[in-house]
Every structure is written in structure tokens, then in C-alpha cells.
Write an enzyme that holds these catalytic residues in place. Structure first.
Site, PDB file in Angstrom:
ATOM      1  N   HIS A  86     -30.842  29.766  25.545  1.00 36.52           N
ATOM      2  CA  HIS A  86     -29.778  28.845  25.972  1.00 36.52           C
ATOM      3  C   HIS A  86     -30.375  27.625  26.665  1.00 36.52           C
ATOM      4  O   HIS A  86     -31.090  27.769  27.660  1.00 36.52           O
ATOM      5  CB  HIS A  86     -28.837  29.575  26.935  1.00 36.52           C
ATOM      6  N   HIS A 103     -20.541  21.641  24.412  1.00 35.88           N
ATOM      7  CA  HIS A 103     -20.312  22.779  23.526  1.00 35.88           C
ATOM      8  C   HIS A 103     -19.277  22.487  22.444  1.00 35.88           C
ATOM      9  O   HIS A 103     -19.152  23.244  21.491  1.00 35.88           O
ATOM     10  CB  HIS A 103     -19.875  23.991  24.356  1.00 35.88           C
ATOM     11  N   ARG A 156     -23.523   8.483  36.817  1.00 38.30           N
ATOM     12  CA  ARG A 156     -24.202   9.637  36.256  1.00 38.30           C
ATOM     13  C   ARG A 156     -23.693  10.862  36.997  1.00 38.30           C
ATOM     14  O   ARG A 156     -24.192  11.201  38.078  1.00 38.30           O
ATOM     15  CB  ARG A 156     -25.717   9.491  36.405  1.00 38.30           C
ATOM     16  N   CYS A 195     -31.505   6.229  36.950  1.00 43.30           N
ATOM     17  CA  CYS A 195     -31.491   7.559  36.352  1.00 43.30           C
ATOM     18  C   CYS A 195     -32.858   7.830  35.722  1.00 43.30           C
ATOM     19  O   CYS A 195     -33.465   6.923  35.133  1.00 43.30           O
ATOM     20  CB  CYS A 195     -30.397   7.630  35.297  1.00 43.30           C
ATOM     21  N   TYR A 199     -35.487  17.138  34.855  1.00 47.65           N
ATOM     22  CA  TYR A 199     -36.041  16.018  35.609  1.00 47.65           C
ATOM     23  C   TYR A 199     -37.511  16.216  35.970  1.00 47.65           C
ATOM     24  O   TYR A 199     -37.927  16.092  37.112  1.00 47.65           O
ATOM     25  CB  TYR A 199     -35.209  15.766  36.878  1.00 47.65           C
TER      26      TYR A 199
END
Lengths: 567, 567
Positions: free
Chosen positions: B127, B151, B226, B273, B411
Site C-alpha cells: 500500500h 482512491h 497544500r 512545497c 518528504y
């Protein structure tokens, strides 16, 4: 032929006593070619040849204070031309008093050299070493030139000859010659024979790369040496370090004071010259400076008092923090005029608990060697070598940066589009923290790997300034098409650095199978620090006229040889 | 044809009720192609199709928690295939109790979706969102999928169909459907229509580049958004910020406390970001994450209490410094399981006087907008956006980093050679300070300049992390052959930043004559910070599987059109 023609024209026009130096003609020829392309014949006399492009070529050619374009001596075959020597010209005779009367730009700037008198007023602005040339105004050039070996090249004499206005009287010449001009470098220490010398006077040398990566801590003897001036002889007993600019007045500390009145701290820190890997920039386009390879970087353990502790003891406090911005350092190494080497660092680096700035008296567990600043130097971890002032004489807390040549008009980075015509040194900050760097120490460029060995071992170093830790080194064997991650190696018994205080390099290694089809490997390395700064891909876009900050990917090519044992 | 054949094989093998989503087939087709190339027909049944390459394609395709590959919805024309729907299969019937009995890897992990029962035990390790999938174990997927819009794509349903083991009993299905699964995003605020939306739920959007560089301070309405989760509704009156991990126990502060008990500090800081400019990496090779353009960066003025002051008030001191290393933040934004967004920063950044970390309650002089963390967010100047936690609920001083998914398994940067098969998230540090960045905001890529205008104006932004000041931006009009230096622009009335505290970007501009011969300009910018970090030249060597840290030179191509007015 053009070269010869120009030289002949020059020697006909200027009956100057030039000595032959076997090493320099390649540089001279470059200057001549530019001269030729910019000049016209006659008109306002010889100085009309000093067209703009010639001037810039000259500034680009002659290295600045203490810097020598020694690489040309190795790379170029001499193209010799005959310049007949005449002892004395038919120009007027001047006395030393006449010469001494010309010491300013207003009165004119005259100097003498081997009995000739020269009016260099117009040259002052073009002098690559800046207005330090005025130190010789009204006197002889010889003591300065013996200090800066860069001047011992034919083209320098040829430039000088342009400015000849007369002869020094025989009597004054005799007096001048009776003054002993001893070699200020005569007491420099003996150096390790493995070092690759870029300049003898001042001494600048780097270790062979394959030795460099053999040890995490670089032995002091082969630690790269970057001197700007002769090594001073300092008596440790009478040595005093002066701390100035603080409310309590000047504090004078003996070596014993430093060792006993302040806690001893030890820091493992890598130092790197701003010009490390300059030779790669020179391959793109000629720059000004020593032609360093990849080894103007080394790693040592330094011990001494924390600068912070000494400044606090000398009266540093919140009141000072209100106005102070920089801490200046002066070395005891000086030129004939008494000008010392100098630099400064930002105040916050100097006083921060986490800055780890040392007044170091030990290197790798022993007294500092003479070449590395005996008895005391500053070690500014994470900061360019040039601010790690050796033979430290004075520390000054100030609102201003150091006014030294090396802080103001050297060790700064510029755009690849900036040339000596357009450069404004005030427009760029003095280099302090250095950017991410890495290089391949083995195999060597142009080396050979045997097919039968089946794999290749690539080794190197990686480091970043400002305490930023190297977190990854990527290595490619195929010119950058594919990448693998190298194994990083810290020193044995080294604790992981606290955050933001990774002052020491990492050595790294990759063992990789030889690609079956390849005849040649183009090996590349590039490192990443923990702020995820990356090295730039290629040299031309970071080229700069001073050849500093050369940190593009490092590349070496290696041939794969087939077994000769036959099938 | 291959695609169609594969789809048919799938639908024959898996009689699963797939709904048609017009947007997703391009991604699905990619998954199918890989599936096809790795799979063989039959043997151990459908799951044997889950070959290694398919698995990695899947992980690469499905965005992680809160991330949506929405760009595909825009860029790809749907390739539709028919997958007939069957309401109920001939598989066994299970009760909700049966399902609830499978909540662990040991007992098996079962979930329900629209009346189907699925044994996803083997899928848990694959996953992309990590083991958060276990939150749904023994229950329905719907509430989670309504939170993570990623999804809602056909290929996700197709993957799920592989794991179907039965049907939920009609009675239990009815019960389940009677539970209202309201849209957790229904109370998200209204947004500015100029924003370019990368994902609606959670909301992620950036301003058009040409607007971005119009103002040094980005208006809050177009400041890039974000969000990882729905925007929480926080009542400012009952809001409490909890400070934990310090000797005095938990400190609870109201918004009023923050505003009145601590000095108010104002900092102008740029936030960026980690995924800014990810779209350029996607062009090299597909990465996982939102397809940001060049405007996931903005600059604002933030006001609030200093985190340092609050920590000191809460009991931080030298004793804590001995063991603490990190300061963790938790947001009030949470998923259906109650898991909140979280991140941490190094302790030294948090407590340093010069770190300027704020618990901000104002943005550009007004209360924080809902999208930017009302009533309180952390602003960590110089640090990646992801650590500037919004809707701040808790601050914890700790020896450990935040254990959150976003700190540990997201990240982070990796080598271009690292793929989802080989990645070890523990091997890379969490992104904190960001590297040097710049981009061209005008002209736009693919734009046009008229020959008659005779010159071109190029505009952009430049910024570096860690308080490193941008000192130069080089601009090329000819694809990098020659460079000129841009004019840097600070904000009006902005004092020069103290050393090491340059938190705000610089806008820049170049006006240059159009090269007479050129038909097209390839405009490039690259910036340099005061540690002389440079941007890498090209994207492929910094490509990474997560598409973060995209800071290569920015390039735009512009056509020069001749005048149509005739001669």
C-alpha cells in the site's frame, strides 16, 4: 610568425634589459597576441598599444597578490625570441631624490628596477594586485618582487619596459645595490617530497589524490599548504595574541594563557581552499590563480581555545552584540611593507556556541606545524580556508568586515558572464561557507582497469560547508546515464556530528562490476548534503574569472584493457 | 490492442463491479501494460499476476496519503474499455462479524467495499500510503476513500478486485449503508478562482506564475495551498495549544494567551512545497505526487509568538537541552481514524534566537485564513513547507523526530538510481532546509515575443533555504551559452536581513535586447545563495521517485515572431 614580429617590434621600440626566463614565454606570447590584435603602429607612442583587450589579458594573466600562474610553466613549450639587452639607454638620468619625489597618483608614481626609472602612474589602476603597487612608489621594485615570485616572468618585465622614462644615476644605483635584498622565503620550513607544488614562493602545494583518500585524518605533512606570504618565524615564548575592539581595551594573551586559562576543545574539521579544482575551470577558459587539482582540501583534528570563550573573557557581551557584526583576524605573515594577511568572519559564527571556532594550537595532536600557523591559527569549521588565518597575531571585534585585499577584492564568486572589464568586487559577498563538493581520488583520470579484474573500485571524498552533513554520494560509471549510491565512511572512533556541526568530510567508496560491453568508463561523482544541496553538472556555467568555487560533478575517464594472456 | 486484451482478461477473471471513471484510464492502462509484460496466464490464480514490476508500477502510480496524480486527468485522453458490472458474485457470504474477526496480519486483514468482502492481507505491504490501510481492517473502506480522493480511480478498484473473497450479508450491508458517510471536505473554505487546482480533496493549488511575481508579498488568497487532509473547523474561543514534554508538565495556551502573554514578532518568510516544480521531474520519468508547476512557493508576512519564547515559558532550559533533539508538531487536521498531520524540526532551530520560528496567528496582517492554519500555525522560516504545521494543536519537545508518515516515509530525497524496489526511507534525512531555487515566471514557456518589441523582459523568483540569501541570478537567452546577471528586487520597506536570516525570496528581472538572428529564445535562470550553492543544470540527475527537491535550472522556450505589418 605574428608572435615573432610583435616581439621584434617591441624590442626595437623599447631597448630594455630583459632577462631570459625559460618558463614564461607562453604567457608572454598570449599577451603579445592580444597586444597585436588591439594595437596600431605608432601615433601616440608605445603606450597606445595598451588597448583595452591587452589590458584585460594582462590582468587575467598576472596573478594577484601571492598567486602564480605556475601551471603554464608546465603546460607550454617555450617559444623563445631574442630581445637584445642594452645596459643603459639614452634616456635622461634621474637621482634617487627625483624618484622619491614621485610617490602619489597626483605627482606621478615612479619606481626603479635594476637601474631603470619607470613612470608607472598609468599602470597602477591595471595592477592585478591592486593598489599595493603604491607601496613601492618612489623606490625600488626588487624587494617586492622577491616577495611575489609571480613577477619573475618575462612578460612582466616587458610590461614594465613600456613605462621606462630614464636611468637611475650611477651613484644611487650603487647605493641601492649595496642593500641586501635577502630572500624572505629562506626560512620557510622543509616540506614533504610527495607534495605537488603549485607555487614555491609563497609555498602552495597539494598531496597526490590517491594518498589523500588513504586516511580520514590527513597527516599534517601532506595536508594541503596554502600560504600567501613567507612563513613567519614566531618565538612561542614571547608570542602574544591581541584581542581588540571590546570594552575592556586590548587583551594580550600568551600561548601559555591560551593553553591554561581556557578549556581545550578538539574539533575534526576539513579545510578547503576556495580555488580547489581550479584546474578544471582553466580547461574551460583561463582564470587567474593557482592551478589547483582536486586536493586543495584536507581533514585534520584541531585543538585549542574556543574563540567564543576568549571573546567573552575579553569583554564580549550583549552591548557589543548591538553594534558588532564581524570578527577580523590578522596574521603575523607580512609583506615587505608590513602589510599582514587578513580576513574576517561574521560575528554570529564567531560567538555562537555551535560555531566551534577555535584558536587552535594543535593539529592532529601536536603543536601546529610552521606551514599551518605555529603557534596559533584560527580554525573556522565549515568556512573557506582563506578565513582560517594562520600565525594569528590579532583578533578584532568590529562593525566592519576586514578591509584586507583577500576579503574585499579576492575570494568572491561571479557570474560566468563577468570579466575583468565588468567585475565589481563590491557586488559579491566574501566567500564564507563553501558549497557541496566531492571528487574522485581513485582511479586517476586517464588510468586503466584490466578486464580480468571484473570490477572497479572508485574512491573519493565529499564535504559541504556550514556544518551541512554529506548524506549521499551518487556515482556513475557511464557518464551520468545511471547512478549508484556510494558507501560513506566516517572516521573510526568519530561520534556522529551534532546537527548543523558536520565539519569533517566523508570518504566514500563504490565497488562495481565492469560493464561487459564498455571499452571505457566515464566515472562521475556528485554529492548531496543534508540541506539537499547538489553539485552543478558542468563547469562552464559556474566558470568565474577568479576560478573559485569549482564544485561541478567530478569526472574521470578510465580505459578498460583486455587481457593480454590470450585465449 | 494489448491494453484491450489485458482488460478483457482481467474482467473475465474478476467479475467485479467496477464503475466507470472517465478520468483515470491512462494510469490504469499503464498499470495494465506492466501487468501484461510481467504476468503469465494462470497457475496460482489471479494473484500470480502481481509480478514485481507490476507491484512497483502500482506503488509508483498510486499517490501516497493525501496525494493525487490528478494531472493525468488533464493530460490523457481516456482509453475506455468495457468491464461489465455484476452486482453479486457466487462467492461465499460473510457477516460483518466474520469481517471484524480479520483485523491483523496474523488473522488476515479483511475489508468491505460496496457489499464485497476483500482479504487484503498480502496487499498491506504494497500500500503506497503505508500501514495506514490497517485502520480500515475489519471494516468498510468507504469512509477512508472519501477522505483520500486518490482512491477514486478505476485502477484502484481493479486492484481491489484481485482480493475479493466473498460478499457481505445483505443485512449487514444494509446496516452499513445506513451510516452516513458525509464528505469530510464539505466545510472546506471557498477558494480564489485564479488558483490552478492540482487536487480538490485534499485541496492543493498554486497561483498562475505570471500573477505570482507581480507582488513581493503574495496575497493570502492566491498563496499556494497544500493541505494533506480536510480543513478543520476550529473555534478560536475554545482553542487550546498544548505544549508537552517539558519538566513543568503540559502547558495549555488559549489563542488569547498567545496574543497577550508573549511578544508579537513579525517575519517575512517564503514557504515552498518540497514538490514545487515536480512536473519537470514527471517529464523525465513518472514520479509519485501532485504535479506541481513552478508556483508551489509564495511569500508572506507572518506574525505571532516566538516558539522559543513559548518553550522557555513552558519550562525549556539547559537540562532539557541535554536530552531533547527535536520539537514535534501536531495539526488538528485528521483523518477518519483520528490520525493528525504531524512533523518535527531540529531542537536547535526551534530554540535558537536566530531561528525565528513563530507560532503565527496572522498572515499578511490579518487572522490566518482557514486554508493556512486558522487560528495558529507554525512558521519555520527557511524550512520546507511540510514542517510548517497548520491548525496547530500540540507542540512536543522530544528526543525523537516525529513518527508521522510525512516525517518518516515521505518528504525525503533519494538517488535517481533508487526505485520503489530498493528505497529505504530510513537511509535519507527528512527534508528540513531546502536547496537554492529559482524559476522564470514570465514569459511563459511556449510564449511569443514580437520582433518589433526589440527587447524581452524576463521575470522570476529566487530563494534558498536555511536563511541563505540569494546573492545572484544568472539568466541566459541562448540555452546557457552566455549569461547575464539579473536585477534583484527586495520588498519595499524591507530592511536587509540579518546574516543567516534571509527568509524571504527575491524577485528578479532582466531586460535584454532580442538577439537579431534568433528565431527562438531558450531562456534559463539559475540562482546562487550566499554560501555559493548553485542549482544543478538538468533534471534527470536529480530525479527521485517522490519527485521532491526539483531545483534544476528553469528553462522556457519562446518564439520570436516577425512583424506582420509588412515592410
Amino acid at each position: 610568425m605574428l608572435l615573432l614580429r610583435c616581439c621584434h617590434r617591441l624590442t626595437r621600440a623599447c631597448p630594455f634589459n630583459t632577462q631570459r626566463h625559460r618558463g614564461a614565454p607562453a604567457l608572454a606570447s598570449y599577451a603579445f597576441r592580444l597586444w597585436s590584435s588591439s594595437g596600431s603602429s605608432g601615433g601616440e607612442g608605445q603606450r597606445s598599444y595598451l588597448g583595452a583587450s591587452w589590458k584585460h589579458a594582462l590582468v587575467g594573466l598576472v596573478a594577484g597578490t601571492g598567486a602564480v600562474l605556475a601551471y603554464s610553466l608546465h603546460h607550454h613549450k617555450a617559444e623563445q625570441t631574442e630581445t637584445p639587452l642594452e645596459k643603459r639607454s639614452a634616456l635622461p638620468i634621474f637621482t634617487q631624490e627625483d624618484v622619491t619625489g614621485h610617490r602619489t597618483l597626483e605627482d606621478g608614481v615612479w619606481v626603479t628596477y635594476k637601474g631603470g626609472v619607470y613612470d608607472i602612474t598609468e599602470f597602477v589602476a591595471m595592477h592585478p594586485g591592486g593598489d599595493k603597487i603604491l607601496l613601492a612608489a618612489g623606490g625600488a621594485l626588487e624587494p617586492f618582487w622577491s616577495l611575489y615570485a609571480v613577477h619573475n616572468q618575462e612578460h612582466v618585465l616587458e610590461i614594465l619596459s613600456e613605462y621606462k622614462v630614464g636611468e637611475l644615476s650611477a651613484e644611487d644605483l650603487k647605493k641601492q645595490q649595496s642593500v641586501t635584498t635577502s630572500d624572505p622565503y629562506s626560512s620557510d620550513p622543509v616540506r614533504h617530497p610527495a607534495l605537488r607544488v603549485n607555487s614555491l614562493k609563497p609555498f602552495n602545494a597539494e598531496p597526490p589524490p590517491e594518498i589523500l583518500s588513504d586516511s580520514y585524518i590527513t597527516p599534517s605533512a601532506i595536508f594541503f599548504k596554502r600560504n600567501h606570504l613567507p612563513v613567519p618565524q614566531v618565538d612561542p615564548g614571547s608570542y602574544r595574541l591581541y584581542i581588540e575592539g571590546l570594552p575592556g581595551g586590548v587583551l594580550a594573551l600568551s600561548l601559555e594563557d591560551l593553553k591554561t586559562k581556557f578549556p581545550k576543545h578538539t574539533v575534526t574539521a576539513t579545510l578547503q581552499c576556495a580555488g580547489n579544482r581550479r584546474s578544471e575551470m582553466n580547461k574551460v577558459k583561463q582564470v587567474k590563480g593557482l592551478n589547483w587539482g582536486i586536493a586543495a582540501i584536507s581533514n585534520a583534528t584541531w585543538s585549542g581555545a574556543k574563540l567564543r570563550d576568549v571573546l567573552l573573557a575579553a569583554g564580549y557581551g550583549p552591548d557589543v552584540a548591538k553594534w558588532a557584526r564581524h570578527v577580523q583576524f590578522e596574521g603575523l605573515d607580512k609583506d615587505v611593507s608590513g602589510t599582514t594577511y587578513g580576513a574576517s568572519i561574521p560575528l554570529n559564527k564567531a560567538v555562537s556556541e555551535e560555531g566551534d571556532v577555535l584558536l587552535a594550537y594543535e593539529m592532529n595532536g601536536e603543536d601546529l606545524p610552521a606551514d599551518h600557523g605555529f603557534p596559533v591559527r584560527v580554525v573556522v569549521p565549515g568556512t573557506v580556508g582563506a578565513r582560517n588565518v594562520k600565525w594569528l597575531g590579532k583578533v578584532t571585534v568590529s562593525a566592519e568586515e576586514s578591509g584586507s585585499h583577500w576579503q574585499q577584492n579576492d575570494y568572491k564568486g561571479f557570474s560566468p558572464g563577468t570579466d575583468w572589464d565588468t567585475v565589481d568586487f563590491k557586488s559579491a559577498p566574501a566567500i564564507q561557507e563553501l558549497p557541496i563538493q566531492s571528487a574522485i581520488t581513485a582511479p586517476a583520470d586517464g588510468g586503466v582497469v584490466e578486464r580480468s579484474s571484473e570490477e572497479v573500485t572508485v574512491k573519493g571524498y565529499a564535504w559541504s560547508g556550514g556544518g551541512r552533513e554529506v548524506v549521499r554520494v551518487d556515482v556513475s560509471l557511464d557518464g551520468g546515464k545511471t547512478w549508484q549510491v556510494a558507501q560513506l565512511k566516517d572516521g573510526e572512533n568519530e561520534a556522529p556530528p551534532p546537527p548543523g556541526r558536520a565539519w569533517a568530510w566523508k570518504l566514500w567508496e563504490v565497488q562495481a562490476p565492469l560493464p561487459p560491453e564498455a571499452q571505457e568508463l566515464e566515472i562521475i561523482c556528485k554529492a548531496v548534503d543534508n540541506s539537499y544541496n547538489m553539485q552543478p553538472d558542468s563547469v562552464p556555467p559556474i566558470w568565474n574569472l577568479r576560478g573559485v568555487l569549482s564544485n561541478a560533478w567530478h569526472r574521470v575517464k578510465v580505459k578498460i584493457t583486455e587481457d593480454e594472456s590470450g585465449e
